[in-house]
Design an enzyme around this catalytic site. Structure first.
Site, PDB file in Angstrom:
ATOM      1  N   HIS A  72     -10.091  13.610  -2.618  1.00  0.00           N
ATOM      2  CA  HIS A  72     -10.778  13.164  -3.925  1.00  0.00           C
ATOM      3  C   HIS A  72     -12.327  13.208  -3.447  1.00  0.00           C
ATOM      4  O   HIS A  72     -12.426  12.593  -1.736  1.00  0.00           O
ATOM      5  CB  HIS A  72     -10.620  11.631  -4.096  1.00  0.00           C
ATOM      6  N   TYR A 200     -10.131   1.190  -9.612  1.00  0.00           N
ATOM      7  CA  TYR A 200     -10.032  -0.428  -9.084  1.00  0.00           C
ATOM      8  C   TYR A 200     -11.129  -0.856 -10.105  1.00  0.00           C
ATOM      9  O   TYR A 200     -11.964  -0.567 -10.217  1.00  0.00           O
ATOM     10  CB  TYR A 200     -11.433  -0.504  -8.236  1.00  0.00           C
ATOM     11  N   PRO A 292      -5.036  -4.313   1.357  1.00  0.00           N
ATOM     12  CA  PRO A 292      -4.649  -3.390   0.335  1.00  0.00           C
ATOM     13  C   PRO A 292      -5.942  -3.002  -0.096  1.00  0.00           C
ATOM     14  O   PRO A 292      -6.414  -1.875  -0.391  1.00  0.00           O
ATOM     15  CB  PRO A 292      -3.973  -2.435  -0.004  1.00  0.00           C
ATOM     16  N   TYR A 383     -15.219   3.973   3.224  1.00  0.00           N
ATOM     17  CA  TYR A 383     -14.676   4.380   2.277  1.00  0.00           C
ATOM     18  C   TYR A 383     -13.924   5.294   2.927  1.00  0.00           C
ATOM     19  O   TYR A 383     -12.756   5.289   2.844  1.00  0.00           O
ATOM     20  CB  TYR A 383     -14.628   4.320   0.530  1.00  0.00           C
TER      21      TYR A 383
END
Ligand code: APR
Ligand code: PHB
Length: 388
Positions: A72, A200, A292, A383
């Site tokens: 990704h 998200y 998470p 990230y």
């Protein structure tokens, strides 16, 4: 029985450590409380950083990940029905891999079986002795007999509820904790994902996440209360609560179907310091937990294992204790950065406060993230994973 390193726990931390040590000729035995089948049934994280991919390759267990994993190059964030994309590739030149922790665990178990390294499953009443001496040992009960393993070092890789952290001298350990007033209700379904990238979702009804395992298997999460009873969440209710939180395009593309797994996980930040007590070293969830939201749990476990395996390899090859001495500080420096990022993402995207002031601040911060190249770069760097 005698070994060089006794490893408690056959989760990703223990298995990866065992594999790296074995490759360098260091004997190790893993003691696991559950059966192998039980360990493989747990559905957990799914996003791995480049440095974690590299470590799995180094351990010789990355083949299937490269074949089946999904690279990704960015992630999407949907705020009140409008989607924004942050490109990892543009901001950092890196990508992440979407590949389930269950699959990684299986690859590690197969790798261990292939080299014939011992794992004792269904090992009960594991107890650590002499960690502050030069002759530590571990006792446990398996096959109805009490058994003992003498070793040079003990690696506590037995997760948050394990025995290792509890075996550290009370006066020597400090813990930091934040419990969030919410959980994640997750389902796995054999339906195609709603998007090529993770979404998200920040919405007045609460957080949601659209994730995936393969092009035909999706993983979705909804923010829920801690008191939630999973029995009161039939699949239909899950889909009904997810839909209004999505943007129009995602809603149109959403394919619903029966769940093949459903579970609730509480959100928690936790760090135990230090991570070394004499001959005992903690790694992974045994020492720290992140909510998470930042997808950091598995990656942090891998970075601990990288530092610890290097330190042990150096010790046996050069009789140098330098790496062992620095293990805790090096691991904790990385852990606190991931704790900050995971906490920040959690506070940014969930409906936590009913105070309109807090909600406006959330929206202003998200707006800044989408408008500022600097903010987006910091997000992307965290990230995809900070360098070691
Ligand atoms: N004796 C032996 N084994 C134990 C004991 C015990 N007393 N207590 C726990 N265990 C085992 C558990 O059954 C589990 O298989 O230790 C293992 C710990 O595995 P994880 O909880 O997966 O922790 P870790 O290997 O550090 O992996 C961290 O996994 O849980 C996710 O979010 C987490 O992604 C992160 C990663
Ligand atoms: C998952 O796919 O399970 C997943 C993905 C991203 C997260 C957490 C979980 O932040």
């Amino acid at each position: 029985m005698r070994t060089q390193v006794a490893i408690i726990g056959a989760g990703p931390s223990g298995l990866l450590l065992g594999q790296l040590l074995h490759k360098h000729g260091i004997d190790n035995v893993i003691l696991e409380r559950q059966t192998g089948e039980y360990v493989l049934e747990r559905v957990r994280a799914g996003v791995i950083e480049q440095v974690t991919m590299d470590l799995l390759d180094e351990a010789g267990v990355g083949v299937r990940m490269h074949e089946d994993g999904l690279l990704h190059e960015g992630v999407q964030i949907c705020v009140n029905g409008v989607r924004h994309r942050i490109s990892f590739k543009d901001m950092t030149g890196k990508s992440v891999m979407v590949y389930g922790q269950t699959e990684i665990t299986k690859d590690l178990m197969d790798g261990r079986a292939a080299v014939g390294a011992p794992t004792i499953y269904a090992a009960y009443d594991v107890s650590l002795h002499g960690i502050l001496s030069d002759t530590p040992h571990v006792t446990f009960r398996a096959d109805g007999k009490v058994q003992q393993i003498e070793c040079d070092f003990i690696a506590g890789c037995d997760g948050f509820h394990g025995v290792s952290r509890k075996s550290a001298p009370h006066a020597a350990i400090v813990t930091h904790e934040r419990v969030y007033p919410l959980g994640w209700l997750g389902i796995l379904t054999d339906t195609p994902p709603v998007s090529e990238e993770l979404i998200y979702v920040r919405h007045p009804l609460g957080f949601a996440l659209c994730s995936m395992r393969t092009p035909t298997r999706s993983r979705y999460y909804l923010q829920c209360s801690l008191a939630e009873d999973i029995e009161s969440w039939p699949d239909e209710r899950f889909w009904e609560e997810l839909k209004p939180r999505l943007d129009e395009e995602a809603r149109d593309r959403l394919v619903t179907g029966p769940s093949i797994e459903k579970s609730i996980a509480p959100l928690r930040s936790f760090v135990a310091e230090p991570m070394r007590f004499g001959r005992l070293f903690l790694a992974g969830d045994a020492a720290h937990i992140v909510p998470p939201t930042g997808a950091k749990g598995l990656n942090l476990a891998a970075s601990d294992v990288r530092y610890l395996s290097q330190a042990l390899i150096e010790y046996y090859a050069e009789k140098s204790e330098a790496g062992l001495k620095h293990y805790s500080d090096r691991a904790l420096a990385r852990i606190w950065k991931a704790e900050r990022f995971s906490w920040w993402m959690t506070m940014l995207l969930h409906r936590i406060s009913e105070d309109p002031f807090d909600q406006k601040i959330q929206l202003a911060e998200l707006d800044y993230l989408f408008r500022s190249k600097a903010a987006a770069t910091v997000f992307a760097e965290n990230y995809v994973g900070l360098p070691y």
